[in-house]
Motif scaffolding. Sequence first.
Motif, mmCIF file in Angstrom:
data_model
loop_
_atom_site.group_PDB
_atom_site.id
_atom_site.type_symbol
_atom_site.label_atom_id
_atom_site.label_comp_id
_atom_site.label_asym_id
_atom_site.label_seq_id
_atom_site.Cartn_x
_atom_site.Cartn_y
_atom_site.Cartn_z
ATOM 1 N N UNK A 133 -8.231 -6.807 -20.680
ATOM 2 C CA UNK A 133 -7.237 -5.774 -20.948
ATOM 3 C C UNK A 133 -6.234 -5.733 -19.805
ATOM 4 N N UNK A 134 -4.969 -5.576 -20.175
ATOM 5 C CA UNK A 134 -3.879 -5.415 -19.212
ATOM 6 C C UNK A 134 -3.144 -4.140 -19.609
ATOM 7 N N UNK A 135 -3.112 -3.173 -18.708
ATOM 8 C CA UNK A 135 -2.523 -1.877 -19.019
ATOM 9 C C UNK A 135 -1.480 -1.488 -17.979
ATOM 10 N N UNK A 136 -0.237 -1.321 -18.431
ATOM 11 C CA UNK A 136 0.809 -0.773 -17.563
ATOM 12 C C UNK A 136 0.681 0.742 -17.631
ATOM 13 N N UNK A 137 0.202 1.321 -16.533
ATOM 14 C CA UNK A 137 -0.139 2.738 -16.568
ATOM 15 C C UNK A 137 0.858 3.662 -15.901
ATOM 16 N N UNK A 138 1.775 3.103 -15.118
ATOM 17 C CA UNK A 138 2.750 3.932 -14.411
ATOM 18 C C UNK A 138 4.040 3.146 -14.279
ATOM 19 N N UNK A 139 5.172 3.748 -14.696
ATOM 20 C CA UNK A 139 6.484 3.114 -14.556
ATOM 21 C C UNK A 139 7.463 4.097 -13.946
ATOM 22 N N UNK A 140 8.411 3.564 -13.181
ATOM 23 C CA UNK A 140 9.490 4.390 -12.643
ATOM 24 C C UNK A 140 10.671 3.497 -12.309
ATOM 25 N N UNK A 141 11.861 4.112 -12.306
ATOM 26 C CA UNK A 141 13.043 3.327 -11.983
ATOM 27 C C UNK A 141 14.306 4.118 -12.240
ATOM 28 N N UNK A 142 15.390 3.591 -11.694
ATOM 29 C CA UNK A 142 16.690 4.209 -11.898
ATOM 30 C C UNK A 142 16.927 5.425 -11.034
ATOM 31 N N UNK A 143 18.199 5.859 -11.003
ATOM 32 C CA UNK A 143 18.560 7.063 -10.240
ATOM 33 C C UNK A 143 19.293 8.093 -11.085
ATOM 34 N N UNK A 144 19.683 7.726 -12.300
ATOM 35 C CA UNK A 144 20.382 8.663 -13.175
ATOM 36 C C UNK A 144 20.734 8.013 -14.480
ATOM 37 N N UNK A 145 20.946 8.828 -15.495
ATOM 38 C CA UNK A 145 21.208 8.286 -16.827
ATOM 39 C C UNK A 145 22.570 7.602 -16.923
ATOM 40 N N UNK A 146 23.486 7.928 -16.004
ATOM 41 C CA UNK A 146 24.816 7.317 -16.047
ATOM 42 C C UNK A 146 24.949 6.122 -15.110
ATOM 43 N N UNK A 147 23.807 5.581 -14.654
ATOM 44 C CA UNK A 147 23.808 4.433 -13.759
ATOM 45 C C UNK A 147 22.928 3.332 -14.354
ATOM 46 N N UNK A 148 23.469 2.124 -14.455
ATOM 47 C CA UNK A 148 22.639 0.971 -14.812
ATOM 48 C C UNK A 148 21.648 0.752 -13.671
ATOM 49 N N UNK A 149 20.376 0.803 -13.999
ATOM 50 C CA UNK A 149 19.336 0.854 -12.962
ATOM 51 C C UNK A 149 19.255 -0.448 -12.177
ATOM 52 N N UNK A 150 19.307 -0.311 -10.850
ATOM 53 C CA UNK A 150 19.155 -1.469 -9.978
ATOM 54 C C UNK A 150 17.692 -1.765 -9.659
ATOM 55 N N UNK A 151 16.823 -0.738 -9.797
ATOM 56 C CA UNK A 151 15.433 -0.898 -9.386
ATOM 57 C C UNK A 151 14.509 -0.269 -10.432
ATOM 58 N N UNK A 152 13.386 -0.942 -10.682
ATOM 59 C CA UNK A 152 12.324 -0.386 -11.535
ATOM 60 C C UNK A 152 11.012 -1.042 -11.132
ATOM 61 N N UNK A 153 9.928 -0.332 -11.362
ATOM 62 C CA UNK A 153 8.630 -0.891 -10.998
ATOM 63 C C UNK A 153 7.541 -0.332 -11.900
ATOM 64 N N UNK A 154 6.449 -1.073 -11.961
ATOM 65 C CA UNK A 154 5.309 -0.676 -12.797
ATOM 66 C C UNK A 154 4.015 -0.969 -12.059
ATOM 67 N N UNK A 155 3.024 -0.110 -12.283
ATOM 68 C CA UNK A 155 1.683 -0.339 -11.749
ATOM 69 C C UNK A 155 0.767 -0.709 -12.914
ATOM 70 N N UNK A 156 -0.043 -1.738 -12.687
ATOM 71 C CA UNK A 156 -0.755 -2.383 -13.778
ATOM 72 C C UNK A 156 -2.236 -2.486 -13.460
#
Length: 380
Positions: A234-257
Amino acid sequence: MSLSITERIHSYLPELLKLLQESVDMDSPSRSKAQNDLMADWYAKQFMHITGGIVERISHPTAGDRLLCHVGSGPKQILLLGHYDTVWPLGEAKRRPFRIENGKAYGPGVYDMKAGLLQAMFAIKVLQDMGRLPEDKRVVMLINSDEEIGSPTSRELIEDVARQSAAAFVLEPPMEPNGALKTSRKGSGRYKLTVKGISAHAGVNPQMGVSAIEELAFQIQRLHEWTDYSLGTTVNVGLVQGGIGSNVVAEHAEAEIDVRVATIEEARRLEAQFAALKANHPDAELMAIGGMTRPPMERTASIASLYELARELAYTEFAIALEETATGGVSDGNFTAAAGTPTLDGLGARGDHAHSPLEYVQIDEIPFRTALLARLIENC
């Protein structure tokens, strides 16, 4: 008439429950060295009092001190493996102290695994009191301080002691609802996937950007496709985060697996797949860090043989049908088994609701579980 082994253990119950209350009413969160060193003091004192054995204290600068407790001097070493740390924070014991109600003992860490540690000490004691501790055996009880956070400072010690041992008996709780022993466990891994894109204004020039979030969404779909229930993977992506605002194309994002595998071969395959991850967008960058934190405990012929011994003892001496099972959860038994030591897990206290305020131990099961461990030490 001489007492049977279970009758003798029944006579120990008042003392065992008194000590269980003392231990449960002491906090021992994994990351509190000061409190865990006090807990180590307490267990060292009890082991010497109950068994008359020798305790070697192994200090650590940041983690709680570990205890190597010895009884006997024979050439065949038997390892009893447990941990005194719990998932509960400082102050939990005061908020929720030990209590007995309807034949069950409650309190933080009572089930995972302070009752199991005391059962092991009294298993040694009953063999001593009955003159049945084999002269060819040396029993080593290793009490760990950081199992609940993956044993990061203790793994090397556990593996070293395991390699010197003919068998390892792990004092984790059995699997309910039938109290089954654990003869295999999945291995576990943790990864962090970081995506670097190109930021841009979402309204003015979004075409100039590369969305790290979009790239991560693609990768998440890919990662979840690696799950294969037929292989136990099993591979589960359990936590994601990224971006700084809805009006910005996100430069950074990450996930914990979280990764779980049933075999070492499968662990190696997934490690290679993580290492080979490529970005879908040509201008996005990926970085995957992490790896397998606990190897799988595979059901080998030697583990099966240990289970058969336990099953036979339980049935012929105590008229109990003892089952075995596999689990996706991990323990320090993963390390001992991967080190090549025949390992039987789930020899601790029966109860339920580990890592929950509802956790409890069934008091009437303590004599059998203690007697079974004693007989395994005697016969393995």
